[in-house]
Design a protein around this motif. Structure first.
Motif, short mmCIF file in Angstrom:
data_model
loop_
_atom_site.label_atom_id
_atom_site.label_comp_id
_atom_site.label_asym_id
_atom_site.label_seq_id
_atom_site.Cartn_x
_atom_site.Cartn_y
_atom_site.Cartn_z
N ARG A 169 0.84 -1.19 0.00
CA ARG A 169 0.00 0.00 0.00
C ARG A 169 0.88 1.24 0.00
N LYS A 170 0.54 2.17 -0.87
CA LYS A 170 1.18 3.48 -0.90
C LYS A 170 0.30 4.44 -0.11
N PHE A 171 0.76 4.81 1.09
CA PHE A 171 -0.06 5.64 1.97
C PHE A 171 -0.07 7.10 1.53
N ASN A 172 1.05 7.55 0.99
CA ASN A 172 1.16 8.91 0.47
C ASN A 172 2.37 8.95 -0.45
N PRO A 173 2.69 10.07 -1.09
CA PRO A 173 3.82 10.09 -2.02
C PRO A 173 5.15 9.69 -1.41
N ASN A 174 5.28 9.74 -0.09
CA ASN A 174 6.57 9.49 0.55
C ASN A 174 6.67 8.17 1.30
N LEU A 175 5.56 7.46 1.51
CA LEU A 175 5.59 6.24 2.32
C LEU A 175 4.83 5.11 1.66
N SER A 176 5.53 3.98 1.47
CA SER A 176 4.92 2.75 0.97
C SER A 176 5.36 1.60 1.85
N VAL A 207 10.70 4.94 2.21
CA VAL A 207 10.47 6.33 2.61
C VAL A 207 11.18 7.22 1.60
N LYS A 208 10.43 8.00 0.88
CA LYS A 208 10.98 8.86 -0.15
C LYS A 208 11.49 10.15 0.48
N ILE A 209 12.76 10.51 0.21
CA ILE A 209 13.33 11.71 0.82
C ILE A 209 13.58 12.81 -0.20
N SER A 210 13.48 12.51 -1.48
CA SER A 210 13.55 13.51 -2.53
C SER A 210 12.88 12.93 -3.76
N LYS A 211 12.85 13.70 -4.83
CA LYS A 211 12.16 13.25 -6.03
C LYS A 211 12.73 11.95 -6.58
N ASP A 301 0.59 9.21 -9.64
CA ASP A 301 1.86 8.96 -8.95
C ASP A 301 1.85 9.42 -7.50
N ASP A 302 0.82 10.17 -7.08
CA ASP A 302 0.77 10.69 -5.70
C ASP A 302 0.24 9.62 -4.73
#
Length: 302
Positions: A169-176, A207-211, A301-302
């Motif tokens: 599950r992708k909870f938001n653009p920065n966390l899956s 955890v996404k930390i940049s693009k 993608d969000d």
């Protein structure tokens, strides 16, 4: 090889039957108001293990995975850099859901083949669906000659099979996050007291930390490990760097093998005692066939 092809054929046929039923139930929505969630993870690998992702139709992906020796081996071994194991692999997406692949690892001179099928994809909008589900079926053959001449194992004895569910599950653009119940079947085990079927539960996160950069973690807990060996649970931490058609992953892990039967069932290193292997995965994708969005849904993608 006939056994491998047979199991892959059964796997694909079963997936297609279930996928059609699920598609009829879950995809009765408007393309204008319902969106497929894309890029749950950067690539098809989380770290050692697979991610829920499959490539777009017509994409051929070349993967190189590398694991060096243990960092705590000292300066004489240049902290593990004098030792190395490598895997080359090719993945081809027959469509947006189905990927077929082959690979070869220097560790135990192992050949592997697998099929990966996306049954469900997370959606947002008017008719949302909360998670993505991909199934993986693989077979491997160990070809290293580590036996006496008069004790050569048969082809069947050298085979191992893996079945895995990848739920993410992708909870938001920065966390899956991802959950991966797995079973590995060994036709031959080290000792008679060892189980032929190893059950493992995998957990992972990004955890996404940049693009283009993210931090990943992965852990597999073995419910019933081999009894004759001191097997450890596989742990990995890493950094993903996306550069156009390349995805580059820097990894620290206690597992030297890069296929399921190895890092799930045969890891011997203690991560927290310094038995850490530095490594990397690098992939390059080639679009060799024009893709089409067969379901008419838009991607988000969000």
């Amino acid at each position: 090889m006939k056994n491998i092809l047979f199991y892959i054929f059964i796997f694909i046929a079963t997936c297609n039957v279930f996928s059609q039923d699920l598609k009829d139930i879950l995809e009765q929505e408007s393309a204008d108001t319902t969106f497929l969630v894309a890029s749950t993870f950067n690539g098809t690998r989380l770290l050692n293990g697979h991610s829920v992702e499959t490539r777009k139709e017509g994409v051929l992906e070349f993967l190189i995975s590398h694991r060096f020796g243990r960092v705590n081996s000292g300066f004489d071994q240049l902290f593990g850099l004098d030792d190395s194991n490598i895997r080359f692999g090719l993945e081809y997406a027959l469509n947006d859901r189905l990927t077929l692949a082959i690979g070869r690892s220097s560790f135990e001179k192992t050949y592997d083949a697998y099929a990966k099928y996306r049954l469900l994809q997370q959606k947002t909008g008017e008719n949302p669906f909360p998670f993505s589900l991909t199934v993986l079926g693989s077979a491997t053959e160990k070809t290293i000659k580590d036996y006496e001449p008069d004790e050569k194992p048969s082809f069947s004895d050298r085979l191992t099979y893996t079945g895995q569910l990848l739920i993410a599950r992708k909870f938001n653009p920065n966390l899956s996050v991802q959950f991966a119940p797995t079973i590995v079947h060994f036709n031959t085990v080290p000792e008679s007291i060892d189980p032929n079927d190893i059950v493992s539960l995998g957990f992972g996160a990004r955890v996404k930390i940049s693009k283009r950069v993210s931090v990943n973690g992965e852990y597999y807990y073995n419910i019933n490990p081999f009894k004759s060996q001191d097997v450890k649970n596989s742990i990995a931490f890493g950094v993903d760097i996306e550069t156009g058609g390349h995805i580059f992953q820097l990894i620290l892990t206690n597992s030297v093998s890069m296929i399921e039967k190895g890092f799930l069932a045969e890891t011997s290193g203690d991560f927290f005692n310094g038995d850490i292997h530095f490594g990397f995965n690098i992939s390059r994708a080639f679009q060799i066939k024009k893709a089409k969005n067969s379901n008419g849904l838009k991607y988000n993608d969000d």
